[in-house]
Design an enzyme around this catalytic site. Sequence first.
Site, PDB file in Angstrom:
ATOM      1  N   TYR A   1       0.810  -1.219   0.000  1.00  0.00           N
ATOM      2  CA  TYR A   1       0.000   0.000   0.000  1.00  0.00           C
ATOM      3  C   TYR A   1       0.839   1.263   0.000  1.00  0.00           C
ATOM      4  CZ  TYR A   1      -4.525  -2.195   0.868  1.00  0.00           C
ATOM      5  OH  TYR A   1      -5.683  -2.904   0.767  1.00  0.00           O
TER       6      TYR A   1
ATOM      7  N   LYS B   1       3.469 -15.495   3.119  1.00  0.00           N
ATOM      8  CA  LYS B   1       3.725 -16.282   1.905  1.00  0.00           C
ATOM      9  C   LYS B   1       5.228 -16.548   1.852  1.00  0.00           C
ATOM     10  CE  LYS B   1       2.290 -18.203  -1.950  1.00  0.00           C
ATOM     11  NZ  LYS B   1       1.365 -19.357  -1.998  1.00  0.00           N
TER      12      LYS B   1
ATOM     13  N   ASP C   1      -6.189  -7.185   4.150  1.00  0.00           N
ATOM     14  CA  ASP C   1      -7.314  -6.555   3.451  1.00  0.00           C
ATOM     15  C   ASP C   1      -8.210  -7.640   2.861  1.00  0.00           C
ATOM     16  OD1 ASP C   1      -8.850  -4.494   2.190  1.00  0.00           O
ATOM     17  OD2 ASP C   1      -7.807  -4.939   0.319  1.00  0.00           O
TER      18      ASP C   1
HETATM   19  C1  IPM Z   1     -10.317  -1.415   3.777  1.00  0.00           C
HETATM   20  C2  IPM Z   1     -10.537  -0.852   2.403  1.00  0.00           C
HETATM   21  C3  IPM Z   1      -9.382   0.074   2.041  1.00  0.00           C
HETATM   22  C4  IPM Z   1      -8.108  -0.752   2.104  1.00  0.00           C
HETATM   23  C5  IPM Z   1      -9.524   0.776   0.691  1.00  0.00           C
HETATM   24  C6  IPM Z   1     -10.814   1.563   0.612  1.00  0.00           C
HETATM   25  C7  IPM Z   1      -8.362   1.645   0.361  1.00  0.00           C
HETATM   26  O1  IPM Z   1     -10.677  -1.875   1.487  1.00  0.00           O
HETATM   27  O2  IPM Z   1     -10.268  -0.630   4.736  1.00  0.00           O
HETATM   28  O3  IPM Z   1     -10.206  -2.636   3.900  1.00  0.00           O
HETATM   29  O4  IPM Z   1      -7.760  -1.435   1.133  1.00  0.00           O
HETATM   30  O5  IPM Z   1      -7.432  -0.729   3.126  1.00  0.00           O
HETATM   31 MG    MG Z   2     -10.718  -3.828   2.336  1.00  0.00          MG
END
Ligand code: IPM
Ligand code: MG
Length: 368
Positions: free
Chosen positions: A147, A196, A252
């Site tokens: 991210y 992983k 996520d």
């Molecule tokens: C979450 C959401 C977010 C993420 C998005 C909206 C950027 O999916 O909080 O899980 O990927 O962290």
């Molecule tokens: Mg999410």
Amino acid sequence: MNLNIACIPGDGIGPEITAEAKKVLETVCEKYGHTLTIEDVLMGGCSIDRYGVPLTQETIDVCRSKSAVLMGSIGGDAKTSPWYQLEPSKRPEAGLLGIRKALGLYANLRPAYLFHELAASCPLAAGENGDRSFDLIIVRELTGGLYFGERWTKTIDGVETAVDTLRYNENEIRRVARTAFEIAKKRRHRVTSVDKANVLDTSRLWRKVVHEVAADYPDVSLDDMLVDNCAMQLVRTPEQFDVVLTENMFGDILSDEASMITGSIGMLPSASLNESSFGLYEPSHGSAPDIAGLGIANPIATVLSGAMMLRYSFGLAKEADAVEAAVRQTLSDGYRTADLMPKDAGPAEGLVRVACSEMGSKISERVQ
Ligand code: IPM
Ligand code: MG
């Protein structure tokens, strides 16, 4: 106690669901003699509309000056919303990633447990005989990994090419691992670390550091699990898990999966914490633009996020228990938002379909 918080209603169903969470928080504070002060700030698409950017310094500063932040949801329909004509770093989601980073919220807690009242809407989780039960919490690293790594898209020798970088250092892994072990100590004393490591260097570092941390917690057991296997095990036997510790992207994906085995993604709260008691509390689900403004959204995930706020940022366990008990009672009294109605259910089942605001009121009444 004075509870001084910021609220980011956000986009889509965000304003509807945060209104209900505020209602419940106000009721519980009144009942237990606390003073609640809430300041609303903009983030996401509504901030783009107003200021041209998804997150302003002012929003960050207001949030920083409080003890906690309650959030609804951000973002819109990527196919139709003009926000998605903007470059990725200016879209609503960039606001969410920006505030997580700016406030140092590296530990994202996403509990998933089965409400027996809802077992009928989730045969998968309830098991063939409807007698299965699970209660797990995902601890997701939130400010590192894919991210936040370097990324680019360019044409190299006539071929369009994109790169995202997956990077972790041992300190980032150690601090979130500690969070997971501390939580496990208060639960069933089991951590499953998901990675992983058969492919990725970051995962091999992850595993090594998590095992070092585990040495400080002799009363907590640690298992490693590969992420693809974990995806399968979550559906097969979710009751095997207590605390699931994992990196940002895996967390996520697995947290969406975990939410669905509980019956509805509309039920699951989350807390994002830094090293102090400061936290941002939001439902695990998104902004559901397709049902925004219809008043039919399920506010329970946001209400339960408010309960997590009481527990983690303010140490108000009794008050948090009261909110959670009121949610359960409301469900067992048969009240259901649309997403929780089993197909073809009618009055015969004793279920009553309610709107978003009614659900908030029913929960408030039961807190009282
Ligand atoms: C979450 C959401 C977010 C993420 C998005 C909206 C950027 O999916 O909080 O899980 O990927 O962290
Ligand atoms: Mg999410």
